[in-house]
Design a protein around this motif. Sequence first.
Motif, mmCIF file in Angstrom:
data_model
loop_
_atom_site.group_PDB
_atom_site.id
_atom_site.type_symbol
_atom_site.label_atom_id
_atom_site.label_comp_id
_atom_site.label_asym_id
_atom_site.label_seq_id
_atom_site.Cartn_x
_atom_site.Cartn_y
_atom_site.Cartn_z
ATOM 1 N N PRO A 1 -3.134 -2.173 10.502
ATOM 2 C CA PRO A 1 -3.636 -0.849 10.880
ATOM 3 C C PRO A 1 -4.816 -0.453 9.995
ATOM 4 O O PRO A 1 -5.060 -1.055 8.942
ATOM 5 N N ALA A 2 -5.533 0.578 10.420
ATOM 6 C CA ALA A 2 -6.792 0.950 9.779
ATOM 7 C C ALA A 2 -6.659 1.147 8.273
ATOM 8 O O ALA A 2 -7.556 0.764 7.506
ATOM 9 N N GLU A 3 -5.570 1.749 7.817
ATOM 10 C CA GLU A 3 -5.408 2.039 6.388
ATOM 11 C C GLU A 3 -5.542 0.790 5.531
ATOM 12 O O GLU A 3 -6.292 0.760 4.548
ATOM 13 N N TRP A 4 -4.829 -0.281 5.888
ATOM 14 C CA TRP A 4 -4.829 -1.480 5.050
ATOM 15 C C TRP A 4 -6.025 -2.379 5.345
ATOM 16 O O TRP A 4 -6.537 -3.058 4.454
ATOM 17 N N PHE A 5 -6.472 -2.398 6.591
ATOM 18 C CA PHE A 5 -7.710 -3.114 6.915
ATOM 19 C C PHE A 5 -8.850 -2.577 6.053
ATOM 20 O O PHE A 5 -9.597 -3.335 5.417
ATOM 21 N N ALA A 6 -8.985 -1.263 6.030
ATOM 22 C CA ALA A 6 -10.066 -0.634 5.267
ATOM 23 C C ALA A 6 -9.897 -0.868 3.775
ATOM 24 O O ALA A 6 -10.866 -1.163 3.069
ATOM 25 N N TYR A 7 -8.669 -0.730 3.288
ATOM 26 C CA TYR A 7 -8.443 -0.890 1.849
ATOM 27 C C TYR A 7 -8.808 -2.305 1.394
ATOM 28 O O TYR A 7 -9.486 -2.488 0.375
ATOM 29 N N GLY A 8 -8.383 -3.316 2.137
ATOM 30 C CA GLY A 8 -8.677 -4.696 1.760
ATOM 31 C C GLY A 8 -10.171 -4.972 1.773
ATOM 32 O O GLY A 8 -10.713 -5.597 0.849
ATOM 33 N N ALA A 9 -10.869 -4.490 2.812
ATOM 34 C CA ALA A 9 -12.301 -4.757 2.941
ATOM 35 C C ALA A 9 -13.107 -4.037 1.864
ATOM 36 O O ALA A 9 -14.007 -4.618 1.242
ATOM 37 N N VAL A 10 -12.793 -2.765 1.638
ATOM 38 C CA VAL A 10 -13.519 -1.999 0.620
ATOM 39 C C VAL A 10 -13.233 -2.567 -0.775
ATOM 40 O O VAL A 10 -14.138 -2.646 -1.618
ATOM 41 N N GLU B 1 5.979 -10.440 2.642
ATOM 42 C CA GLU B 1 4.681 -10.855 2.096
ATOM 43 C C GLU B 1 3.552 -9.917 2.490
ATOM 44 O O GLU B 1 2.470 -9.951 1.881
ATOM 45 N N LEU B 2 3.799 -9.046 3.496
ATOM 46 C CA LEU B 2 2.794 -8.060 3.891
ATOM 47 C C LEU B 2 3.311 -6.635 3.676
ATOM 48 O O LEU B 2 2.909 -5.703 4.378
ATOM 49 N N SER B 3 4.160 -6.452 2.689
ATOM 50 C CA SER B 3 4.724 -5.136 2.409
ATOM 51 C C SER B 3 3.650 -4.221 1.814
ATOM 52 O O SER B 3 2.662 -4.699 1.226
ATOM 53 N N PRO B 4 3.810 -2.899 1.936
ATOM 54 C CA PRO B 4 2.835 -1.981 1.332
ATOM 55 C C PRO B 4 2.622 -2.216 -0.160
ATOM 56 O O PRO B 4 1.491 -2.126 -0.646
ATOM 57 N N SER B 5 3.675 -2.537 -0.881
ATOM 58 C CA SER B 5 3.518 -2.754 -2.326
ATOM 59 C C SER B 5 2.678 -3.994 -2.613
ATOM 60 O O SER B 5 1.883 -4.011 -3.563
ATOM 61 N N LEU C 1 0.370 -5.298 -0.420
ATOM 62 C CA LEU C 1 -0.988 -5.002 0.040
ATOM 63 C C LEU C 1 -1.724 -4.085 -0.934
ATOM 64 O O LEU C 1 -2.941 -4.194 -1.109
ATOM 65 N N ALA C 2 -0.985 -3.176 -1.579
ATOM 66 C CA ALA C 2 -1.609 -2.244 -2.521
ATOM 67 C C ALA C 2 -2.189 -2.958 -3.742
ATOM 68 O O ALA C 2 -3.054 -2.402 -4.432
#
Length: 410
Positions: A78-87, A328-332, A334-335
Amino acid sequence: MKAVGVIVEYNPLHNGHVYHLSEARRLSGADAVVAVMSGPFLQRGEPAIVGKRARTEMALHAGADLVLELPVAYAVQPAEWFAYGAVALLHHTGVVDSLCFGSESGDLDSLQRIARVLAVEPAGLREDIARRLREGASYPAAYAGAAAALAPGGVDARDAAALLEQPNNSLGLHYLIALERLGSAIQPFTAARTGAAYHEATPGPGAIASATAVRRLLMADGPEAAAQYVPATTLAILQREWQTGRAPVHWERFVQPLLHIAATRRASELASIAEVTEGLEHRLIRTLSQLAEPSVDALLNALKTKRYTRTKLQRMLTHVLLNHSKTELSPSILAEGPGYLRALGFSSKGQSLLKQMKRSASLPVVIKPATFNHSQLELEIQAQAAYALAYTDKDTRTMYSDYYDPPIRY
């Protein structure tokens, strides 16, 4: 050397993207462009119509100087994690001064005001999103509504809601939130979209059409049908990929492995896969047994509800295909952010940036994946291997091209 970052998928690169690259340089005053690009699978849960090396070539011909790969762990999110990873990738290069994203509104000030409020995760935001989901809203609509309700002074809640209903405005908001959370010094700019709207399915007058419309032309009639809407270099690359059997890649080319996996997994096993939420494992198994035809499109149409958008379901099926677990793709996880900076291609300016990054980057710079180990890179190599199974001519070297092919030099 000043560098501006752009976050892209180029599925495929078209004339609107060329405009965006030009605006990114103009607005930022940058000398070079660093593009963070998704690999074989994309944010909306779709396989890219052509592979990442072909799209890297398109980017370099169109004016990008360095193309970095967004790991699949963030690309299919979703947009939140897509954006966070790219930025985060742009932030960790240590060479990117600015970020330029497209938006429908061109209203950076309002988006920044909302981003500053949401970056600290205000109390009640998640509860409001959950309430809207229970009332039947899709997640994008629920998030937009909850975010608009928290709009700061100077931004009317109704105006904020209208602003965030537009997909590029919403994604741009998440880029700005990521910059805030990272404490990044990168300066944001936004270029107002021109020509076709994001989801516009058919081309209008002029030379700019949406990527959706371009893909429809490609799927119906091949590369020549899209010639008016893509640069000549993109057209030549598309023609080559069609001729070699490496395109067009689409969901139906994965129907056999996907349905095999889905049909041979227990509900408990499917429930451990990322994006398989709220009992979707049972709905998936039940729907499979009732399909009139064995196709991914039929499966998606049967699964879709008002609550579960096609995008959500496509991402779920991508994670099923690639065996991505919730753990492996949990919020913690990904953060923690991306673990490396992988170069897919570069120009002479890009090569200079890479040399600078080896001194300034706060993550390892990866040129040869075969010499670097990381769990996110393992997922990337697996995703590329699965993607290559869609090619007409299949061989193991092509499947594991990440081990063999050097970055593209332009």
